[in-house]
Design an enzyme around this catalytic site. Sequence first.
Site, PDB file in Angstrom:
ATOM      1  N   HIS A  83       0.817  -1.220   0.000  1.00  0.00           N
ATOM      2  CA  HIS A  83       0.000   0.000   0.000  1.00  0.00           C
ATOM      3  C   HIS A  83       0.849   1.268   0.000  1.00  0.00           C
ATOM      4  O   HIS A  83       0.353   2.340  -0.355  1.00  0.00           O
ATOM      5  CB  HIS A  83      -1.041  -0.017   1.137  1.00  0.00           C
ATOM      6  N   ASP A 136      -0.107  -7.642   2.010  1.00  0.00           N
ATOM      7  CA  ASP A 136       0.373  -6.264   1.815  1.00  0.00           C
ATOM      8  C   ASP A 136       1.904  -6.195   1.809  1.00  0.00           C
ATOM      9  O   ASP A 136       2.525  -5.821   2.803  1.00  0.00           O
ATOM     10  CB  ASP A 136      -0.216  -5.402   2.952  1.00  0.00           C
ATOM     11  N   GLN A 230       0.741   5.973  11.607  1.00  0.00           N
ATOM     12  CA  GLN A 230       0.922   6.547  10.279  1.00  0.00           C
ATOM     13  C   GLN A 230       2.389   6.851  10.012  1.00  0.00           C
ATOM     14  O   GLN A 230       3.058   7.455  10.850  1.00  0.00           O
ATOM     15  CB  GLN A 230       0.143   7.856  10.204  1.00  0.00           C
ATOM     16  N   GLY A 231       2.882   6.475   8.862  1.00  0.00           N
ATOM     17  CA  GLY A 231       4.280   6.728   8.506  1.00  0.00           C
ATOM     18  C   GLY A 231       5.197   5.556   8.817  1.00  0.00           C
ATOM     19  O   GLY A 231       6.321   5.509   8.343  1.00  0.00           O
ATOM     20  N   ASP A 232       4.722   4.617   9.636  1.00  0.00           N
ATOM     21  CA  ASP A 232       5.520   3.426   9.956  1.00  0.00           C
ATOM     22  C   ASP A 232       5.269   2.306   8.954  1.00  0.00           C
ATOM     23  O   ASP A 232       5.989   1.302   8.955  1.00  0.00           O
ATOM     24  CB  ASP A 232       5.182   2.897  11.350  1.00  0.00           C
ATOM     25  N   SER A 233       4.250   2.426   8.147  1.00  0.00           N
ATOM     26  CA  SER A 233       3.869   1.365   7.215  1.00  0.00           C
ATOM     27  C   SER A 233       5.056   0.835   6.423  1.00  0.00           C
ATOM     28  O   SER A 233       5.918   1.603   5.999  1.00  0.00           O
ATOM     29  CB  SER A 233       2.809   1.865   6.232  1.00  0.00           C
TER      30      SER A 233
END
Length: 276
Positions: A83, A136, A230-233
């Site tokens: 993603h 993912d 958020q941002g660690d994905s």
Amino acid sequence: MRRPFARPWTGVLATAAAATVLPLASPVPAAADSVIVGGSPVQVSDSPWVVALSSRDRFGGTRSGQFCGGVVTGRTTVLTAAHCMSDDVLGLPMNRVKDLTVIAGRGDLGTSEGREIPVREVRINPEYDAYSNSGDVAALTLAEALPEGYVLPMAGEGDPAYKAGTEAAVYGWGDTTGAGDYARTLHAARVRVLSDAVCEEAYPGNADGTYQAETMLCAGEMEGRRDACQGDSGGPLVAQGRLIGLVSWGSGCGRPGSPGVYTRISAVAKVMRARA
Ligand code: 4AZ
């Protein structure tokens, strides 16, 4: 917070997935995704396999263009979340992001330490489902090889590190509060692998999403607090010295009863390796 996955792959990305290989015309941009809540700063030299995905074109230069995390699984291979390569995250089809790089050996995004390596090719897991977020994972091929010491081994099927209760750590430069406070330095949080029963109870298939044990695992603390955000994905979940998961999704960050959900590496390693 399922925003990154709300929209199915479209156009160029769908084509890329079908072909399984998407050569990038040139280096590309970076976007913003998940971060670490309830963790603490760590030295990148102690965890050299953690890398930042970057595009200054898309995300600006302040934090070296960081928008997602990744993990080195081969000298020229970085795994991240599929993603992270979506139009929703990049704001453009990925083949139009011309400055996509992997940043290795830079804990502090305000510096120029370490190396920035252009991404030569992006392969989205052909079994990735953007709606459910199952599978993912994407594999990035680097234009230059990293030293062998950067490579983190992947957990295989039946690895004991997947047992509920196992201590793990998640790494990233994401949001540290859940309010958009993106970290400048690499953070890590200790979390525990949770049982499939607990994960299924947390995400039975409501608006928050559905937990799928075959391709996902979930981790956190029952009381919440320590989590990816958020941002660690795309960043690594590590247990017993092996990569067991990639930050994928969850409902909010650090909320009691809403653990972080990760891509189960043992389930996707084979297909990603087979196509390497
Ligand atoms: C995100 O939006 C995200 N707490 C990543 C991880 C988690 C939640 C959201 C898990 O990228």
